[in-house]
Design an enzyme around this catalytic site. Structure first.
Site, mmCIF file in Angstrom:
data_model
loop_
_atom_site.group_PDB
_atom_site.id
_atom_site.type_symbol
_atom_site.label_atom_id
_atom_site.label_comp_id
_atom_site.label_asym_id
_atom_site.label_seq_id
_atom_site.Cartn_x
_atom_site.Cartn_y
_atom_site.Cartn_z
ATOM 1 N N SER A 115 0.846 -1.209 0.000
ATOM 2 C CA SER A 115 0.000 0.000 0.000
ATOM 3 C C SER A 115 0.874 1.249 0.000
ATOM 4 C CB SER A 115 -0.901 0.003 1.235
ATOM 5 O OG SER A 115 -0.074 0.050 2.383
ATOM 6 N N VAL A 172 -1.850 -1.936 -3.484
ATOM 7 C CA VAL A 172 -1.277 -2.812 -4.508
ATOM 8 C C VAL A 172 -1.802 -4.217 -4.249
ATOM 9 C CG1 VAL A 172 0.830 -3.644 -5.613
ATOM 10 C CG2 VAL A 172 0.788 -1.358 -4.623
ATOM 11 N N ASP A 206 11.800 10.286 -6.051
ATOM 12 C CA ASP A 206 11.381 9.581 -4.822
ATOM 13 C C ASP A 206 12.193 8.301 -4.655
ATOM 14 O OD1 ASP A 206 8.204 8.385 -3.398
ATOM 15 O OD2 ASP A 206 9.996 9.304 -2.466
ATOM 16 N N LYS A 238 14.277 5.700 -2.981
ATOM 17 C CA LYS A 238 14.523 5.256 -1.593
ATOM 18 C C LYS A 238 14.389 3.744 -1.593
ATOM 19 C CE LYS A 238 9.671 6.262 -0.465
ATOM 20 N NZ LYS A 238 8.749 7.005 0.401
ATOM 21 N N ASN A 256 11.200 1.972 -2.616
ATOM 22 C CA ASN A 256 10.760 2.031 -4.024
ATOM 23 C C ASN A 256 11.715 1.301 -4.948
ATOM 24 O OD1 ASN A 256 8.452 3.415 -3.433
ATOM 25 N ND2 ASN A 256 9.371 5.427 -3.715
ATOM 26 N N ASP A 260 7.137 2.956 -8.316
ATOM 27 C CA ASP A 260 6.551 4.178 -7.755
ATOM 28 C C ASP A 260 7.038 5.445 -8.421
ATOM 29 O OD1 ASP A 260 5.525 5.023 -4.363
ATOM 30 O OD2 ASP A 260 5.089 5.914 -6.318
ATOM 31 N N THR A 311 10.645 11.738 0.815
ATOM 32 C CA THR A 311 10.859 11.307 2.205
ATOM 33 C C THR A 311 12.102 11.993 2.770
ATOM 34 O OG1 THR A 311 9.866 9.182 1.633
ATOM 35 C CG2 THR A 311 11.198 9.248 3.652
#
Ligand SMILES: COc1cc(-c2ccc3ncc(-c4cccc([C@@H](O)NCCN(C)C)c4)n3n2)ccc1O
Length: 284
Positions: free
Chosen positions: A21, A27, A139, A141, A144, A159, A178
């Protein structure tokens, strides 16, 4: 591909269990009825009105799909189908079963330099495919980055919800990822660039080698302060005593405040820590 199909997704796919999620998405494992092939269905809740902060703006979903459609690389998740319903959009994506790099790191604590360099090389190869098309992820990280399977360092970038096409001269400032992984320009609302991704590569490499997050503070504000002060070091002997100078040099060329001074994806791929030129340089 036409942007979104408007038939019922259940007519073509058997909806299976939840596998993950995000903030406004779930997902689920789905199975295509005509082929029996399994996929990951990303169910994204649409924002119902401009006044609402819940859900994802349709234009942002269209941008993510458009970027996914443009990308085609072994280490980037591929889009198989897309459906639009009244309240949500469903992206049918290649299923990855090796789990998140984040969980692999949690189990392994940290990895040896050879394995770390192989992981980073694969991430850089996927990022080069994006940057060569002026697309930045924004994004990056461990959550992902998915493992194709546990036995190799083969990874899959997922993502693309914050990804953007960076047009020359275009000023993008409004993205926030993040805290641990965002570059100083994101915190300072200064223009973003492809090199904003390169900062995250430095943070991910530091974590792969040590299990430590270089800028993580006791709260988000302290983390932001550590990032903008470029407050990191390799001084902790418990975690860096066996780390090579080449690895530290690779990270030092990425964790730089001025995005223009950071190593590009091509410079990273030709760095001796990633592409050893001789046996003696192969990291132990
Ligand atoms: C394309 O955008 C996405 C793809 C995926 C994706 C694609 C294929 C795929 N195969 C397995 C999984 C999977 C399995 C377990 C957890 C998750 C997810 O919850 N964790 C990453 C999501 N991110 C929001 C932290 C995703 N995925 N996830 C997840 C989120 C996305 O925004």
């Amino acid at each position: 591909m036409a942007m979104f199909r408007t038939e019922s997704v259940e007519e073509f796919y058997q909806i299976g269990e939840d596998i993950g999620s995000g903030q406004f998405s779930e997902v689920k494992k789905v199975t295509e009825k005509s082929t029996g092939k399994d996929y990951a269905g990303k169910f994204i809740r649409k924002r119902r009105s401009t006044a609402s902060r819940r859900g994802v703006k349709r234009e942002d979903i269209v941008r993510e799909v458009s970027i996914l459609e443009e990308l085609s690389h072994d280490n980037i998740i591929s889009l198989h189908d897309a459906f639009e319903l009244q309240k949500e959009v469903v992206l049918i994506l290649e299923l990855v079963t090796g789990g998140e790099l984040f969980h692999y790191l949690a189990e392994e604590d940290h990895v040896n330099e050879e394995v770390a360099a192989q992981f980073v090389k694969k991430i850089l190869e996927a990022l080069k495919h994006m940057h060569d098309r002026n697309i930045c992820h924004l994004d990056l990280k461990p959550e992902n980055i998915m493992l194709l399977n546990r036995n190799t360092q083969n990874i899959m970038l997922i993502d693309f919800g914050l990804s953007r096409r960076i047009k020359p001269g275009e000023d993008i400032r409004d993205i926030m990822g993040t805290a641990e992984f965002v570059a100083p320009e994101i915190i300072n609302f200064e223009p973003l660039s492809l090199n904003t991704d390169m900062w995250a590569i430095g943070v991910i490499t530091y974590i792969l080698l040590s299990g430590l997050s270089p800028f993580l503070g006791d709260d988000q504000q302290e983390t932001y302060e550590n990032v903008t002060a470029i407050n990191y070091s390799f001084e902790d002997d418990d975690f860096f005593s066996s780390t090579s100078e080449l690895a530290k040099d690779f990270i030092d060329h990425l964790l730089l405040k001025d995005p223009r001074k950071r190593a590009t994806v091509d410079q990273c791929l030709s760095h001796p820590w990633i592409m050893p030129r001789s046996k003696k340089q192969k990291v132990q």
